[in-house]
Design an enzyme around this catalytic site. Sequence first.
Site, mmCIF file in Angstrom:
data_model
loop_
_atom_site.group_PDB
_atom_site.id
_atom_site.type_symbol
_atom_site.label_atom_id
_atom_site.label_comp_id
_atom_site.label_asym_id
_atom_site.label_seq_id
_atom_site.Cartn_x
_atom_site.Cartn_y
_atom_site.Cartn_z
ATOM 1 N N ALA A 1 -1.610 -1.397 11.527
ATOM 2 C CA ALA A 1 -0.167 -1.136 11.520
ATOM 3 C C ALA A 1 0.082 0.361 11.646
ATOM 4 C CB ALA A 1 0.458 -1.673 10.224
ATOM 5 N N GLY B 1 7.083 -1.622 -1.950
ATOM 6 C CA GLY B 1 6.302 -0.403 -1.882
ATOM 7 C C GLY B 1 6.878 0.717 -2.703
ATOM 8 N N TYR C 1 -2.010 3.469 13.624
ATOM 9 C CA TYR C 1 -3.384 3.900 13.381
ATOM 10 C C TYR C 1 -4.325 3.262 14.417
ATOM 11 C CZ TYR C 1 -1.317 5.833 9.201
ATOM 12 O OH TYR C 1 -0.522 6.558 8.342
ATOM 13 N N PRO D 1 0.823 -1.213 0.000
ATOM 14 C CA PRO D 1 0.000 0.000 0.000
ATOM 15 C C PRO D 1 0.856 1.260 0.000
ATOM 16 C CG PRO D 1 0.023 -1.021 2.167
ATOM 17 C CD PRO D 1 0.711 -1.973 1.251
ATOM 18 N N LEU D 2 0.479 2.203 -0.851
ATOM 19 C CA LEU D 2 1.235 3.445 -1.019
ATOM 20 C C LEU D 2 0.277 4.627 -1.079
ATOM 21 C CD1 LEU D 2 3.581 2.176 -3.861
ATOM 22 C CD2 LEU D 2 4.357 2.819 -1.583
ATOM 23 N N THR D 3 0.249 5.428 -0.043
ATOM 24 C CA THR D 3 -0.582 6.630 -0.071
ATOM 25 C C THR D 3 -0.090 7.555 -1.187
ATOM 26 O OG1 THR D 3 -1.077 6.500 2.269
ATOM 27 C CG2 THR D 3 -1.283 8.658 1.239
ATOM 28 N N HIS E 1 -6.164 -2.801 8.131
ATOM 29 C CA HIS E 1 -4.928 -2.083 8.443
ATOM 30 C C HIS E 1 -4.779 -1.967 9.960
ATOM 31 C CE1 HIS E 1 -1.547 0.438 8.181
ATOM 32 N NE2 HIS E 1 -1.979 1.396 7.374
#
Length: 339
Positions: free
Chosen positions: A155, A296, A158, A3-5, A153
């Site tokens: 991790a 990532g 959060y 996952p990459l914001t 999520h």
Amino acid sequence: MGPLTRGRATRDHVLTPLMAEYHAQRASAGLIISESTGISRQGLGMPFAPCLWSEEQVEGWKQVTAAVHGAGGRIFSQLWHRGRLVNPDFVVGAQPVSASVTTAPDHAHTYNGEKPYAQARALRIDELPGLIQDYRLAARYAIDAGFDGVQVHDANGYLINQFLRDGSNHRRNEYSGRVGNRIRLLREVTEAVVAEVGAGRTAVRLSPNGAIQGVDDSDPETLFVAAAACMGSMGLAFLALREPEPHGTFGTSNVAPVAPGIRKVFTGPLVLNSGYEAPRAQAALDDGRADAIAFGRAFRANPDHPHRIQDHLALTEGNVATWYKQGPKGYVDYARAPG
């Protein structure tokens, strides 16, 4: 692809055609985990982040999942609640929520620049069923949008992670104290998601490391091995671990690796992530430490990352200044390698 914001959704958190193009370019990853996707207005705290709480957002995601499938890939949605990392600007001035009354360090990125994090209030027991329902509904929306599965999520500091670790969970009830209690919210959320979409379409992401975004634990080995064992009893599609080396994206990890202990108790597919390059990734597969490796940051500037690994080609260096900007620059304009 981990996952990459990227921050390319609209201010209403709806997906755009540009995002479909970006994901389709990277479909050779085999499986893409979407960037963190908000499950509710309460849990959202990142400008231009995608979400999954409305039909309009479902329709936006459909163009992304169709593009990935059309290019031969698969994609999971990562379900996300930021907890105390939500600035009041995103929730009409409301106080952020967390396991306990705490305040995150550093600053939040908002549409009006950086602002200090606000003190969070502790979620009441009677609010937790609604929170779990938000995860369940987001999981259903994800499948309706064409995702192949979802990842919970837990991790990187959060909300669920804030419940998990004793450095941020100071409650005095059945969700706090001993490890089994602190795992409870993770277990209940995951059970709800499994009940909604099936275990084979459900994954979980953990970060068994030291302090991260101000969240720490006094005994991460015991905590995360127990959490992994709990997840293993559900028959999940896979468990993903983000465990950085001493100099990772979110600072240093000052604890011994927990993944070896997790490998002993979690018998399903295990995915490792954070800072891997091809030789170290292959070594982890060869010696049985992992069943897969998620890459990532390398995917940001190398949409053909698997091809470059296979043919031993150099990687393009990404432009950090464009990682979270809007528009195509530094997003869909990276070239593929010849061949």
